[in-house]
Motif scaffolding. Structure first.
Motif, PDB file in Angstrom:
ATOM      1  N   LEU A 262       0.832  -1.204   0.000  1.00 16.52           N
ATOM      2  CA  LEU A 262       0.000   0.000   0.000  1.00 16.52           C
ATOM      3  C   LEU A 262       0.873   1.264   0.000  1.00 16.52           C
ATOM      4  O   LEU A 262       0.625   2.206  -0.767  1.00 16.52           O
ATOM      5  N   GLU A 307      -4.275   0.086  -3.981  1.00 19.76           N
ATOM      6  CA  GLU A 307      -4.363   0.789  -2.694  1.00 19.76           C
ATOM      7  C   GLU A 307      -5.662   0.428  -1.967  1.00 19.76           C
ATOM      8  O   GLU A 307      -5.662   0.117  -0.771  1.00 19.76           O
ATOM      9  N   GLY A 308      -6.747   0.489  -2.715  1.00 24.24           N
ATOM     10  CA  GLY A 308      -8.047   0.244  -2.091  1.00 24.24           C
ATOM     11  C   GLY A 308      -8.159  -1.160  -1.520  1.00 24.24           C
ATOM     12  O   GLY A 308      -8.638  -1.356  -0.402  1.00 24.24           O
ATOM     13  N   ALA A 309      -7.678  -2.146  -2.273  1.00 21.01           N
ATOM     14  CA  ALA A 309      -7.794  -3.535  -1.822  1.00 21.01           C
ATOM     15  C   ALA A 309      -7.013  -3.748  -0.527  1.00 21.01           C
ATOM     16  O   ALA A 309      -7.511  -4.360   0.429  1.00 21.01           O
ATOM     17  N   ALA A 311      -5.988  -1.357   1.537  1.00 23.80           N
ATOM     18  CA  ALA A 311      -6.504  -0.481   2.593  1.00 23.80           C
ATOM     19  C   ALA A 311      -7.746  -1.108   3.241  1.00 23.80           C
ATOM     20  O   ALA A 311      -7.915  -1.048   4.460  1.00 23.80           O
ATOM     21  N   ASP A 312      -8.595  -1.740   2.429  1.00 21.82           N
ATOM     22  CA  ASP A 312      -9.779  -2.410   2.982  1.00 21.82           C
ATOM     23  C   ASP A 312      -9.355  -3.482   3.979  1.00 21.82           C
ATOM     24  O   ASP A 312      -9.928  -3.629   5.059  1.00 21.82           O
TER      25      ASP A 312
ATOM     26  N   VAL B 277     -13.466   2.522   6.801  1.00 20.68           N
ATOM     27  CA  VAL B 277     -12.515   1.422   7.034  1.00 20.68           C
ATOM     28  C   VAL B 277     -11.334   1.543   6.068  1.00 20.68           C
ATOM     29  O   VAL B 277     -10.169   1.348   6.441  1.00 20.68           O
ATOM     30  N   ARG B 278     -11.629   1.914   4.835  1.00 20.66           N
ATOM     31  CA  ARG B 278     -10.574   2.045   3.834  1.00 20.66           C
ATOM     32  C   ARG B 278      -9.589   3.166   4.200  1.00 20.66           C
ATOM     33  O   ARG B 278      -8.381   3.000   4.082  1.00 20.66           O
ATOM     34  N   GLY B 281      -7.311   1.997   6.876  1.00 16.95           N
ATOM     35  CA  GLY B 281      -6.260   1.116   6.350  1.00 16.95           C
ATOM     36  C   GLY B 281      -5.127   1.899   5.716  1.00 16.95           C
ATOM     37  O   GLY B 281      -3.940   1.605   5.935  1.00 16.95           O
ATOM     38  N   GLU B 282      -5.481   2.904   4.953  1.00 14.37           N
ATOM     39  CA  GLU B 282      -4.442   3.707   4.301  1.00 14.37           C
ATOM     40  C   GLU B 282      -3.584   4.432   5.337  1.00 14.37           C
ATOM     41  O   GLU B 282      -2.354   4.484   5.221  1.00 14.37           O
ATOM     42  N   ALA B 285      -1.129   2.073   7.055  1.00 11.70           N
ATOM     43  CA  ALA B 285       0.054   1.752   6.239  1.00 11.70           C
ATOM     44  C   ALA B 285       1.100   2.856   6.352  1.00 11.70           C
ATOM     45  O   ALA B 285       2.305   2.590   6.461  1.00 11.70           O
TER      46      ALA B 285
END
Lengths: 332, 378
Positions: A262, A307-309, A311-312, B277-278, B281-282, B285
Motif C-alpha cells: 500500500l 491501494e483500495g484492496a 486499505a480495505d 474502514v478504507r 487502512g491507508e 500503512a
C-alpha cells in the motif's frame, strides 16, 4: 541479511544491466535465491530477496524473476520438487474436483510462456500445468496472460498458510491468500528500486539542463519537488525492507506485507508525477529511459492489490483489533 | 543511486518487551484523559503532576548518567517510552523539551556545575525548560537573532525579545540563543545561555493560539543580569550548538503521532462504513512505514552518527501524515463538526491545530531544502 548479500548485489546488478533473457536469469540461479541450500538453492533470506528485487526494479528488468523466486520458495517450503523451466504465480479462481482443477486466472505474468503455474485459489496453493493462454500485455508491454484450466491435473497442492512454514505469513484462522501478500510485497520492492532509479534520472536531468540561465537544480521550486520525490523513494524503500525484515523475523507479517504494498502504491502516485514534471517533455519520449520505469510502475500499482484492496484489508484488521490491539501489533 | 535514506530497518531486541510492559503498566496507573481531544497533540499538553510521576518512575532523562539523576538506559529504550506515551496520548508537554533537548544539550556542551544544578531536577520531572530561538525578526531565518548578551562585571546583561516560546509559562529555565558579540552578523557571534526565568527583568506574556490555547509566549529581557556561568558551551559557538540541537529533535515519534488520538478514537468507534474502514487502512500503512523510518533514524543517531537528511525526511513525511490524517477522516465522516461526540471534538481540534505541525521545529520548506542539499542540488 546473509553474508552473501554484497556479492549477490554485485552479481545481480551486472546481470540486470545487460537486459538478460530468461535463460540467463535461470542460469544465474537467482530464481532459487530463497530456496534453502539443502534443497538446491542459495539459502538467501527475505532481505536478500528484497535487495535483488529492488535492483531488478531499478533496471526495469523485463523478466518474471520475482514470480519465479516466490514460486520456488513456496514449493520448497511445501516439500514439492521445483518443476523444470519457468514457473510463474497466479491468483486464480475455480475448484478442484477429483484432483483436477477447473478455473481461471487473469493477468498472469508470462502466463503463456511458463511451464508451470503456482496458483493461489482461496486459501490453497495449487501447482498447475500451463493453462490455455489468452494473451494480454501490461502497460510496459510485458505478458500478462489470462489462463484457463478445464479439468487440468493438479501437480501438487497444499494449504497456503502451512506451506509458508516459519515465515508465518498466514495464521490458521485466516483464509488470506498468502501468495497475494508476498507477491504484493515483491512488487513493493520492485517499486522502491524503480522509483529510486526515476529519482536518479531526475537528479541527473536537473543538474545538466539549463533554463533561465542556470541549471534547473538551482531553482528552489524544483529542489522542493525533488525533496518530495526523494522522501517517497525513502518511504517505499523502508516499507519493503522492513516487511522483508518482518518475514525474516517470523511471526504475524500480514500487517507489514499489506502496508508495504500500500505504501509503495502511494509512493508511485506521488512520485511518478514529480519525476515527469521536472523532466519536462524529454521524459515523455520513447527514447528516454524514464518511460521504462513509468510504464512498469503504473502497471505494478494495480498488480497484487491496489491501494483500495490493501486499505480495505488493513482497515478491517485495525477495526477488528481495536486501537490498543493495532498498536500492540505494530510494536510487537 | 542517490542514497538519501539508506538506513537498514531496526528491530528492538527481545528484552525490550519488559520495558514496554513497564511503561504500559505506568500508563494504566496514570491514565491520560479519556477525552480524545485532550489526548491529541499531547506533547504540547502540559501536566506538571503527570511529569512528576513519570520522573519519579524513572522515565525522564533515562539515557542520562545516573550521577545526574538519569538511568543510563539506551537511546532506543527511551524510544520505546516515548512512542508508548505518545500513542496513549499522555500529557508529556511540561517536561518534553527538557528531556528531549535541553538535558542532552547540557550533557554535550554544559559545564559540570550546570549539569549538577539542572539535570537532576529535570530527570525528576520537576524542572521544565523552554527554548528561546525565534524572535520577531528571526523565524526560519534563525541567523537573524538580535536579542543580545553583553559582558558586565561578573556576568552578562541580556536585552531583547523571544517569540513563539512554547511552555515558557510552565518552565523554570530557558535555553536561549543570543548575540554575544556586538556588531556580529548572521551565524557568527551567537552564544547559548541558560536563563532562570525568575530572574528580575524577564516578562512572559501569553500568545493565545487560534483554538484559545495558551502554549506560545513572548518573553522580554530588560537589563536582565545573569552570572558568568549562564553561558553554555563555547562563547560564539551558539550557531553550531543549536544546529546540532535541532537535528536531535527532528526524527522522533512525536513527528508522526501528533494526530494519533483521532485515528485511535475512530478505530475504537468500530466503524462499519467501508469508506471509513478504507481510510483507516491507508493511514495505518503510512503510520507503520513512518515508525520504521523514525526508528531506523533513531538507531543511527544512537550509534553516534548524524543522519541530517534522514531526519528531515522523517519530519517532513511525518508532519504531512499528521496533517493529512484529520482531513482524510473528515472527508469520509458524514457528520458536521458540532462537537456532539468525543470523536468530532477531537477531529475539530486537530483540523485547527495541525497546520502548526509543519511549522514547529523547522518548516516544511526548510526541511525540503535540507533534503535537496543532501542530494547535491543547489
Amino acid at each position: 541479511m546473509t553474508a552473501m548479500r554484497p556479492d549477490l548485489e554485485r552479481t545481480a546488478s551486472a546481470l540486470f544491466a545487460g537486459a538478460p533473457d530468461w535463460t540467463a536469469i535461470a542460469e544465474s540461479g537467482l530464481p532459487r535465491l530463497l530456496v534453502p541450500e539443502a534443497a538446491g538453492g542459495f539459502g538467501g533470506d527475505w532481505g536478500d530477496a528484497e535487495a535483488v528485487l529492488r535492483l531488478a526494479g531499478a533496471a526495469a528488468l523485463a523478466q518474471p524473476l520475482a514470480e519465479a523466486m516466490l514460486a520456488a520458495r513456496l514449493l520448497a517450503d511445501a516439500g514439492v520438487a521445483l518443476p523444470a523451466g519457468r514457473v510463474t504465480i497466479a491468483i486464480a479462481q475455480g475448484r478442484v474436483t477429483d484432483g483436477r482443477f477447473t478455473g481461471s486466472a487473469p493477468a498472469v505474468p508470462w502466463g503463456g510462456a511458463s511451464d508451470a503455474v503456482l496458483a493461489a485459489v482461496g486459501g490453497e496453493l495449487l501447482l498447475l500445468p500451463p493453462g490455455v493462454a489468452t494473451p494480454g500485455l501490461s502497460p510496459a508491454g510485458e505478458p500478462r496472460d489470462r489462463l484457463d484450466w478445464q479439468g487440468a491435473a493438479v501437480l501438487a497442492a497444499g494449504r497456503a498458510s502451512t506451506s509458508l512454514g516459519k515465515s508465518g505469513v498466514g495464521d490458521s484462522a485466516a483464509s488470506e491468500p498468502d501468495l497475494l501478500a508476498l507477491a504484493g510485497w515483491a512488487r513493493a520492492a520492485q517499486v522502491a528500486g524503480a522509483l529510486g532509479a526515476a529519482l536518479d534520472l531526475a537528479v541527473d536531468h536537473v543538474n545538466t539542463r539549463v533554463q533561465f540561465g542556470k541549471p534547473l537544480a538551482r531553482q528552489q521550486a524544483v529542489q522542493q519537488q525533488l525533496a518530495v520525490l526523494a522522501s517517497e523513494v525513502a518511504a517505499a524503500g523502508m516499507a519493503s525492507a522492513a516487511a522483508a525484515a518482518a518475514l525474516d523475523a517470523g511471526g504475524d507479517c500480514r500487517l507489514a506485507l499489506a502496508a508495504a504494498k500500500l505504501r509503495a502504491n502511494l509512493a508511485i502516485g506521488r512520485g511518478v508525477a514529480i519525476a515527469h514534471q521536472v523532466h519536462g517533455a524529454i521524459g515523455f519520449t520513447r527514447d528516454y529511459p524514464l518511460q521504462l520505469l513509468t510504464r512498469r510502475l503504473m502497471g505494478w500499482r494495480s498488480e497484487f492489490g491496489s491501494e483500495g484492496a490493501w486499505a480495505d484489508r488493513l482497515g478491517a484488521l485495525a477495526v477488528a483489533r481495536g486501537s490498543a490491539g493495532l498498536w500492540a501489533t505494530i510494536t510487537g | 543511486m542517490v542514497a538519501v535514506f539508506a538506513l537498514p530497518p531496526f528491530a528492538f531486541p527481545d528484552d525490550s518487551a519488559a520495558l514496554r510492559g513497564d511503561i504500559r503498566a505506568f500508563l494504566a496507573r496514570h491514565q491520560p484523559a479519556s477525552e480524545p481531544a485532550a489526548r491529541a497533540n499531547c506533547w504540547a499538553v502540559a501536566d506538571p503532576e503527570f511529569s512528576r510521576a513519570l520522573g519519579a518512575a524513572g522515565f525522564i532523562g533515562m539515557t542520562w548518567p545516573e550521577a545526574y539523576g538519569g538511568r543510563a538506559r539506551s537511546a532506543m529504550a527511551r524510544y520505546i517510552i516515548l512512542e508508548e506515551l505518545l500513542a496513549a496520548g499522555a500529557p508529556v508537554g511540561a517536561h518534553w523539551i527538557a528531556d528531549r533537548q535541553t538535558g542532552p544539550l547540557l550533557l554535550r556542551y554544559g559545564s559540570e556545575a550546570q549539569r549538577r544544578r539542572w539535570l537532576p531536577g529535570m530527570a525528576a520531572g520537576e524542572v521544565f525548560a523552554c527554548i528561546g530561538l525565534s524572535e520577531p525578526g528571526a523565524g526560519s531565518d534563525l541567523a537573524g537573532v538580535r536579542s543580545r548578551a553583553e559582558r558586565v562585571a561578573g556576568g552578562w546583561r541580556l536585552n531583547g525579545q523571544k517569540l513563539w516560546t512554547s511552555g515558557a509559562h510552565h518552565a523554570q529555565v530557558m535555553l536561549a540563543l543570543l548575540r554575544s558579540e556586538a556588531g556580529s552578523e548572521r551565524q557568527a557571534g551567537l552564544s547559548q545561555f541558560l536563563i532562570p526565568l525568575d530572574t528580575p527583568g524577564i516578562t512572559i506574556r501569553p500568545v493565545i493560539d487560534l483554538v484559545g490555547n495558551h502554549d506560545f509566549n513572548e518573553v522580554f529581557f530588560d537589563d536582565v543580569i545573569v552570572p558568568e556561568d549562564a553561558l553554555v558551551g563555547v562563547e560564539g559557538d551558539g550557531w553550531r550548538q543549536v544546529t546540532a540541537e535541532l537535528a536531535i529533535e527532528r526524527s522522533g515519534p512525536e513527528r508522526y503521532l501528533s494526530s494519533h488520538a483521532l485515528l485511535a478514537a475512530l478505530i475504537d468507534s468500530a466503524p462499519q462504513d467501508p469508506a471509513v474502514v478504507r481510510v483507516i487502512g491507508e493511514l495505518v500503512a503510512e503510520l507503520w512505514t513512518l515508525r520504521q523510518m523514525s526508528m531506523a533514524t533513531a538507531a543511527k543517531l544512537a550509534g553516534g552518527e548524524d543522519p541530517v537528511v534522514e531526519a528531515a525526511i522523517v519530519k517532513d513525511l511525518g508532519n504531512s501524515f499528521e496533517q493529512r490524517l484529520p482531513q482524510a477522516i473528515q472527508a469520509v465522516l458524514a457528520a458536521d463538526l458540532d462537537g456532539a461526540t468525543p470523536l468530532l471534538r477531537c477531529l475539530a481540534r486537530l483540523l485547527l491545530v495541525s497546520p502548526s505541525f509543519s511549522l514547529r521545529g523547522g518548516t516544511r520548506e526548510v526541511l525540503r531544502g535540507i533534503i535537496a542539499r543532501g542530494m547535491g542540488l543547489r
